[in-house]
Design an enzyme around this catalytic site. Structure first.
Site, short mmCIF file in Angstrom:
data_model
loop_
_atom_site.label_atom_id
_atom_site.label_comp_id
_atom_site.label_asym_id
_atom_site.label_seq_id
_atom_site.Cartn_x
_atom_site.Cartn_y
_atom_site.Cartn_z
N GLU A 91 -45.20 43.81 17.77
CA GLU A 91 -44.52 45.31 17.00
C GLU A 91 -44.84 46.56 17.76
OE1 GLU A 91 -46.37 45.85 12.80
OE2 GLU A 91 -48.01 47.13 14.07
N ASP A 120 -48.05 46.12 0.66
CA ASP A 120 -49.15 44.74 0.84
C ASP A 120 -50.50 44.95 -0.04
OD1 ASP A 120 -51.95 43.74 0.48
OD2 ASP A 120 -51.68 43.36 2.94
N VAL A 172 -43.42 35.48 7.48
CA VAL A 172 -43.40 34.21 6.35
C VAL A 172 -44.20 34.39 5.32
CG1 VAL A 172 -44.48 32.52 7.94
CG2 VAL A 172 -42.97 31.90 6.44
N1 UDP Z 1 -46.98 33.25 12.81
C1 UDP Z 1 -47.26 31.15 12.10
N2 UDP Z 1 -47.91 31.19 13.34
C2 UDP Z 1 -48.68 31.92 13.59
C3 UDP Z 1 -48.89 32.71 13.22
C4 UDP Z 1 -47.58 33.44 13.41
O1 UDP Z 1 -45.27 31.29 12.08
O2 UDP Z 1 -49.99 30.88 13.69
C5 UDP Z 1 -45.97 33.73 12.32
C6 UDP Z 1 -45.39 33.81 11.26
O3 UDP Z 1 -43.94 33.44 10.30
C7 UDP Z 1 -45.90 34.89 10.69
C8 UDP Z 1 -46.44 35.75 11.81
O4 UDP Z 1 -45.79 35.32 12.97
O5 UDP Z 1 -45.63 35.88 10.32
C9 UDP Z 1 -46.76 36.77 12.22
O6 UDP Z 1 -48.13 36.45 11.75
P1 UDP Z 1 -49.31 37.27 10.91
O7 UDP Z 1 -48.42 37.16 9.42
O8 UDP Z 1 -50.17 36.70 11.10
O9 UDP Z 1 -49.55 38.96 11.27
P2 UDP Z 1 -49.89 39.51 10.62
O10 UDP Z 1 -48.77 40.03 9.13
O11 UDP Z 1 -51.51 39.46 9.67
O12 UDP Z 1 -49.86 41.10 11.25
#
Ligand code: UDP
Ligand code: MN
Length: 296
Positions: A247, A270, A156
């Site tokens: 992942e 990114d 998200v």
């Molecule tokens: N997410 C969430 N609340 C949280 C942590 C993660 O809703 O407190 C969901 C959210 O959809 C987010 C996804 O889990 O996009 C993956 O986490 P994040 O985007 O932080 O990971 P990154 O992209 O930094 O590896």
């Protein structure tokens, strides 16, 4: 209306002939050794694909999780999706959240619907991220199978900034991780401990897939998420958690269940990585965030 669009018949269409001896891209890999296309700008014609998928009346579910403070990302996510995601097709947004009252009211185009799914949160951000597999799996057989044909499952903390259309759809698809598209197999951050269900040996692996963008038919997404959730639960019983959480398990799944299509880095970029020459379009990009502040 969308219903009228769905009835459009395939008809005479004018477009440039595909050139057998002049491939549109020679700077990047566009097909895997198992004959799955890798989707890059220049490789497909949206008019042909849209006509094909509209005739089938395809319905697409976009799942996203906004747990705890991540609800702040929902407005931009959906507003930009209205501009760029599957425009002209039937779309259901499935927003899983523990804070339904924080989800803004957004006016959607015809044929598009917002479904808010109230779910519990978990304390650790790693757990929040990993439990997405279980929650997508559960609703795949309880709900999504009745409402949509394909699921697209994404992070998200992102925004759409160019078209993401039916060219991504296939039985089961993954996305190249923007940090590893040019890397050696040995540099992929797969789980390397043999004790973990996500373990991948140094001499295996095709690509490093991103946890933040995968999908396919509802049935294929069910199989993928069920595998990943089961592997995670098995590891939990042995007090081990894979290095990159969901992942890592996703990468294990795709090693032995090859995706039928792969999305290029255009679909998960990114901007802090700059813009390499081969990246002609940035369709879905990370929204910068303060990791510490947003996760706690
Ligand atoms: N997410 C969430 N609340 C949280 C942590 C993660 O809703 O407190 C969901 C959210 O959809 C987010 C996804 O889990 O996009 C993956 O986490 P994040 O985007 O932080 O990971 P990154 O992209 O930094 O590896
Ligand atoms: Mn993210």
């Amino acid at each position: 209306s969308v219903d009228q669009l769905a009835e459009v018949k395939l008809q005479r269409m004018l477009y440039p002939k595909p050139e057998t001896l002049n491939p549109p891209r020679t700077d990047v890999l566009t097909i895997t050794p198992w004959f799955a296309p890798i989707v890059w700008n220049g490789m497909y014609n949206s008019d042909i694909l849209n006509a094909h998928f509209l005739q089938r009346g395809v319905r697409i579910g976009l799942t996203v999780f906004a747990i705890k403070k991540y609800t702040v990302f929902v407005k931009t996510f959906i507003e930009t999706a209205e501009k760029f995601f599957m425009v002209g097709h039937r779309v259901n947004y499935y927003v899983y959240t523990d804070r339904p009252s924080d989800i803004p009211n957004i006016t959607l185009a015809e044929g598009r619907r917002l479904v808010i799914l109230n779910v519990p949160s978990y304390q650790r951000w790693q757990e929040v991220s990993m439990r997405r597999m279980e929650m997508i799996r559960d609703l795949s057989h309880q709900r999504f199978n009745k409402e949509v044909d394909y699921l697209v499952c994404v992070d998200v903390d992102m925004q759409f900034s160019d078209e993401v259309g039916v060219e991504i759809l296939s039985d089961v698809f993954g996305t190249l991780h923007p940090g590893f598209y040019g890397s050696d197999r040995q540099s992929f951050t797969y789980e390397r401990r043999p004790e973990s269900q996500a373990f991948i040996p140094a001499d295996e692996g095709d690509f490093y897939y991103a946890g933040g963008f995968f999908g396919g038919t509802v049935e294929e997404v069910y199989k993928l998420t069920d595998f990943c959730h089961y592997a995670m639960m098995t590891d939990k019983e042995h007090n081990i958690e894979a290095i990159w959480h969901d992942e890592s398990y996703l990468n294990k799944y795709f090693l032995y269940h090859k995706p039928t299509k792969i999305l290029s880095i255009e679909y998960l970029w990114d901007n802090s990585f700059g813009v390499p020459d081969l990246l002609k379009r940035r369709r879905f990009v990370a929204v910068p965030k303060n990791h510490e502040a947003i996760r706690n």
